[in-house]
Write a protein that holds these residues in place. Sequence first.
Motif, PDB file in Angstrom:
ATOM      1  N   CYS A   3       0.817  -1.217   0.000  1.00  0.00           N
ATOM      2  CA  CYS A   3       0.000   0.000   0.000  1.00  0.00           C
ATOM      3  C   CYS A   3       0.852   1.269   0.000  1.00  0.00           C
ATOM      4  N   GLY A   4       2.165   1.122  -0.132  1.00  0.00           N
ATOM      5  CA  GLY A   4       3.034   2.282  -0.155  1.00  0.00           C
ATOM      6  C   GLY A   4       3.292   2.888   1.201  1.00  0.00           C
ATOM      7  N   CYS A   5       3.164   2.093   2.250  1.00  0.00           N
ATOM      8  CA  CYS A   5       3.384   2.574   3.609  1.00  0.00           C
ATOM      9  C   CYS A   5       4.781   2.167   4.075  1.00  0.00           C
ATOM     10  N   PRO A   6       5.628   3.112   4.498  1.00  0.00           N
ATOM     11  CA  PRO A   6       6.938   2.734   5.060  1.00  0.00           C
ATOM     12  C   PRO A   6       6.762   1.837   6.280  1.00  0.00           C
ATOM     13  N   LEU A  18      11.307   5.064  14.222  1.00  0.00           N
ATOM     14  CA  LEU A  18      10.074   5.781  13.904  1.00  0.00           C
ATOM     15  C   LEU A  18      10.352   7.247  13.591  1.00  0.00           C
ATOM     16  N   ARG A  19      11.178   7.886  14.422  1.00  0.00           N
ATOM     17  CA  ARG A  19      11.480   9.302  14.206  1.00  0.00           C
ATOM     18  C   ARG A  19      12.216   9.509  12.893  1.00  0.00           C
ATOM     19  N   ARG A  20      13.102   8.583  12.547  1.00  0.00           N
ATOM     20  CA  ARG A  20      13.827   8.719  11.287  1.00  0.00           C
ATOM     21  C   ARG A  20      12.867   8.764  10.108  1.00  0.00           C
ATOM     22  N   VAL A  21      11.892   7.854  10.108  1.00  0.00           N
ATOM     23  CA  VAL A  21      10.949   7.799   8.990  1.00  0.00           C
ATOM     24  C   VAL A  21      10.084   9.056   8.942  1.00  0.00           C
ATOM     25  N   LEU A  73      13.897   9.651   3.179  1.00  0.00           N
ATOM     26  CA  LEU A  73      13.932   8.266   3.636  1.00  0.00           C
ATOM     27  C   LEU A  73      12.542   7.632   3.501  1.00  0.00           C
ATOM     28  N   SER A  74      11.510   8.354   3.901  1.00  0.00           N
ATOM     29  CA  SER A  74      10.150   7.831   3.801  1.00  0.00           C
ATOM     30  C   SER A  74       9.806   7.482   2.356  1.00  0.00           C
TER      31      SER A  74
END
Length: 396
Positions: free
Chosen positions: A316-319, A351-354, A360-361
Motif C-alpha cells: 500500500c506504499g506505507c513505510p 520511527l522518528r527517522r521515517v 527516507l520515507s
Amino acid sequence: MQEFRDETTPFRFSFSVTGRAARIAIDCRYVGPRPSGIGEVVASLIEHLPGLAPDLQFTLLRAPARTEPLSHAPNVREIVVRSPANGPITLMHLPLAVDLSGIDLFHAPANILPGGLRMPSITTVHDVMWLTHPHWCNPRPWGRIERLFYGHGIRRALSRSAAITTVSEASRAAITALAPEAAGRVLVTPSGVAEDFRPVARDPAALAALGVPAGRRYVLVVGQGAPYKNHEGALRAFAQAFGGDGTIDLVLVRRREASGAPITRLISACGLAGRVHCLGPMDRDALIRLYAGAEVLLHPSFIEGFGNPVAEAMACGCPVVTSDRSAMPEVAGGAALLADPYDTAALAAALRRVVDDPALSADLRERGLKRAAALDWREFAAANLELYRRVLAGTV
C-alpha cells in the motif's frame, strides 16, 4: 498403487489414482468473516489452485460461517463441516465430522494435523510458537488448554505428515531445530500479498469514519492482541518517539479486539490519552485505507511465521519499521527499517527517522512497493501444487 509409509509410526497408507483424477481435500475452515492470517493464506491458495491444476479434483472443507462458495471452478466441490478447525473432533478424529472416503491427499493448512486421516497428508506449519513460546500465544487460563491442543496437533504434523510446508525460512529453521528428523520433509512456500493491497489516495473523511480524527497524521500498528505481537512495546516506542509531539497519533488495529485492560492502563501511564485510537477488526477496504494513509507501520513482533501486515503495508506504499528477528527481515527484504523489538529506544529512533526524513520515507515506500510485488500468491499456489504432485507420485 502407491504406498505411503510414515517412518515414525506403524501406519501405512495405500492409495490408487488409476483411471480417474486424483482427489485432494483442503481444509478451508479458517476462511470466514473474522480476519485471520491463516484464512488469508488458505483463501489465496484456493483462488489459484483449481485453474493451475484442471486435471485434479479438489474437495474444500468449508465452515458454516462462510455462506458464499469458496470457488466456482468446475473441478471443485465443497463440503460444509460444522465442527471447527480448531475443535476437539478435528484433533481427535476428523472423519467423525466429514466423509473423506475417496480422498487421495489431505492438506491441513492451519498448523495441526487432524486425527484419523488414512491418506497421505501435507501440513502447513506456519510457526511452532505453541511449542517453543506458549506464553506469547495466550497467557490466560484458557491458554493452557490451547497449549495442549496445538502442541499435540503440531507434534503429530511434524511426525506424521508426508510433507510439511511453511511460509518462511525463519519458520523452517525453527521447525527443524525442534524436530531435526523432519528436516527432509520441510519445504518453504513463501506467502504472498493480494493485488487489492495497493496505494490509494489519503481520504481524511473516510479515515475519520474509521476512527482516525480528521487531518491527524498517525503511526499504524496492525495485528491480533497476542503477547508475541508486542503491542505494549509499540506503545512505549511511540510514547518515547512522539510523546512530546502532539501532531501525530497512534492507531492500533487489533484484529480480534480493539483493546484490553493492559493496553488501556499503559496508554494512561504514558500520557497518551486521546492520542491512541484503538480500533477493532477492519474489512479489507478499510485496512487498505489505513495502511495507505499512515506515516509508517510499526510491527515490533517478537516472532512471526511470516508477518502479513509487513507485506500488506509495503504493497500500500506505507513505510515499515519492524523487528530485526524471526521472519520480519526476510519478509521486508531490505525495504524496511529494522530494530530490536526489546529495545524501546531503537524502535523509537527508527520511527522518528521515517517521520522526520521525507527522503527516507519516500525511499522506503518505493522499495516496499517493489518488494511486495515479488510476493506472489500464484507462485505460492504453484509451489504447493508441485508438492501435491510429488506426494501423489510417491517421490517425497
